[in-house]
Design an enzyme around this catalytic site. Sequence first.
Site, PDB file in Angstrom:
ATOM      1  N   SER A 172      43.588  43.480  40.076  1.00 27.11           N
ATOM      2  CA  SER A 172      44.684  44.430  39.942  1.00 27.11           C
ATOM      3  C   SER A 172      45.545  44.401  41.216  1.00 27.11           C
ATOM      4  O   SER A 172      46.013  43.335  41.623  1.00 27.11           O
ATOM      5  CB  SER A 172      44.121  45.829  39.653  1.00 27.11           C
ATOM      6  OG  SER A 172      45.118  46.724  39.273  1.00 27.11           O
ATOM      7  N   ARG A 230      45.381  61.312  37.380  1.00 22.94           N
ATOM      8  CA  ARG A 230      44.269  60.401  37.120  1.00 22.94           C
ATOM      9  C   ARG A 230      44.024  60.243  35.625  1.00 22.94           C
ATOM     10  O   ARG A 230      43.708  59.144  35.149  1.00 22.94           O
ATOM     11  CB  ARG A 230      43.000  60.906  37.801  1.00 22.94           C
ATOM     12  CG  ARG A 230      41.809  59.971  37.641  1.00 22.94           C
ATOM     13  CD  ARG A 230      42.110  58.588  38.188  1.00 22.94           C
ATOM     14  NE  ARG A 230      40.923  57.744  38.238  1.00 22.94           N
ATOM     15  CZ  ARG A 230      40.924  56.501  38.674  1.00 22.94           C
ATOM     16  NH1 ARG A 230      42.049  55.957  39.095  1.00 22.94           N
ATOM     17  NH2 ARG A 230      39.808  55.800  38.688  1.00 22.94           N
ATOM     18  N   ASP A 245      43.267  43.726  28.158  1.00 21.33           N
ATOM     19  CA  ASP A 245      43.960  44.359  29.283  1.00 21.33           C
ATOM     20  C   ASP A 245      45.456  44.395  28.975  1.00 21.33           C
ATOM     21  O   ASP A 245      46.148  43.403  29.073  1.00 21.33           O
ATOM     22  CB  ASP A 245      43.694  43.561  30.565  1.00 21.33           C
ATOM     23  CG  ASP A 245      44.336  44.185  31.798  1.00 21.33           C
ATOM     24  OD1 ASP A 245      45.043  45.204  31.659  1.00 21.33           O
ATOM     25  OD2 ASP A 245      44.138  43.647  32.902  1.00 21.33           O
ATOM     26  N   HIS A 304      41.777  47.118  31.081  1.00 23.96           N
ATOM     27  CA  HIS A 304      41.986  46.719  32.473  1.00 23.96           C
ATOM     28  C   HIS A 304      40.724  46.905  33.306  1.00 23.96           C
ATOM     29  O   HIS A 304      40.496  46.167  34.267  1.00 23.96           O
ATOM     30  CB  HIS A 304      43.131  47.537  33.060  1.00 23.96           C
ATOM     31  CG  HIS A 304      43.538  47.107  34.440  1.00 23.96           C
ATOM     32  ND1 HIS A 304      43.924  45.815  34.738  1.00 23.96           N
ATOM     33  CD2 HIS A 304      43.621  47.791  35.614  1.00 23.96           C
ATOM     34  CE1 HIS A 304      44.226  45.716  36.021  1.00 23.96           C
ATOM     35  NE2 HIS A 304      44.044  46.902  36.578  1.00 23.96           N
ATOM     36  N   ASP A 305      39.900  47.859  32.948  1.00 24.21           N
ATOM     37  CA  ASP A 305      38.652  48.100  33.680  1.00 24.21           C
ATOM     38  C   ASP A 305      37.661  46.949  33.545  1.00 24.21           C
ATOM     39  O   ASP A 305      36.629  46.947  34.227  1.00 24.21           O
ATOM     40  CB  ASP A 305      37.985  49.384  33.178  1.00 24.21           C
ATOM     41  CG  ASP A 305      38.429  50.616  33.958  1.00 24.21           C
ATOM     42  OD1 ASP A 305      39.193  50.450  34.932  1.00 24.21           O
ATOM     43  OD2 ASP A 305      38.022  51.733  33.588  1.00 24.21           O
TER      44      ASP A 305
END
Length: 385
Positions: free
Chosen positions: A155, A225, A321, A354-355
Amino acid sequence: MPQTEKNGDTLKRSTKTITITKTLKLSCGVSLEQHDLVYETYGHLNKAKNNAILICHALSGNHHAAGKDDNGNIGWWDNYIGPNKAIDTNKFFVVSLTNIGSCFGSTGPNTINPKTGKFWAAEFPTLHVTDWVNSQKMLMDAIQIKGWMAVIGGSLGGMQVMEWSVLYPNLIKNSVIIAAALKLSAQNIAFNEIARRSIKSDENFKNGDYLNLGLNPSKGLALARMVGHITYLSDDILGSKFGRSTKTVQLENQADVNSEFEIASYLNYQGDKFKKSFDANSYILITQMLDMFNFESDSKSNKQPFEDAKCKFLVISFTSDWRFSPECSNQIIQKLMDTNKRVTYLKIESDKGHDSFLLPDERYENGLRVFLNRALEEFEELNSD
């Protein structure tokens, strides 16, 4: 206490804080006469001091990448760093730091400005990815590392890797760029702006001076968040993990009960956890740095991206992602090919969004392991001739 055995299955971990006394001139024109960096190391630096790997963290990452810290917290990339893991600390000396501007001990908005005796707060200068890389170079010099066997990051970490390859091409042998992009899309910038607006709308934000007033914009930070966390996950993983399931919850200060979607409960939990550990000004600062990153554009020269790079590249993407999609990695690869660089591409089938770059995956792990082991073998062969 950090574990200290040299080899086998035990991780040797050391945590230190160093004061860099050399002036760091930032891209915005402001200079930091000195700055503190908190960093961890894993494994052993060899006599030639050439087996080192730098780990670059993403938005909310920090120096604690592997093993258990003194409070029992597991490092954010413990799945991949350690003895006999993909980034094998029996072979490599691994360095992971908290970059300036973040909030885990290195100089940033939640540390004291020596000129005022108050928290830097919103007065901390604007940062660019190149500033992080230049600070990392100062750390490299301070701990007497001659160069990096590899620089690795996912990232925002991958963006630092790209900058390393062209800013210090003679000091890096291999670049591993994971789930990253040459620049953020308009959609990504939009999500970041919503997150920043959430923080600034909190009544305790006080134009960013909340620390000096003994306040915390925790509601706004939690909401920011929650917004960000949605973008890190895929629709498939949200559907399979939560779907439309509900749970019964006790309403605060009331005798009644209510039902809540499981996904809502999960996001509220993530937001509440994050607001206890992260600084709101750091979140604003780093998301702005993400937005401004543009590796395709260099107003100071007519050079192509990666033109000055000399290292080998491994680019990794994940199919689900949507924040930094495989197409983003394809664009990186095309720029590398345009300048005749040596690049390997690994596209991982994953439903975790994405994680994915943080989570266990056998093919991902094997690909990273093979690339690094081959790089070490080639380096050793070259130096034995």
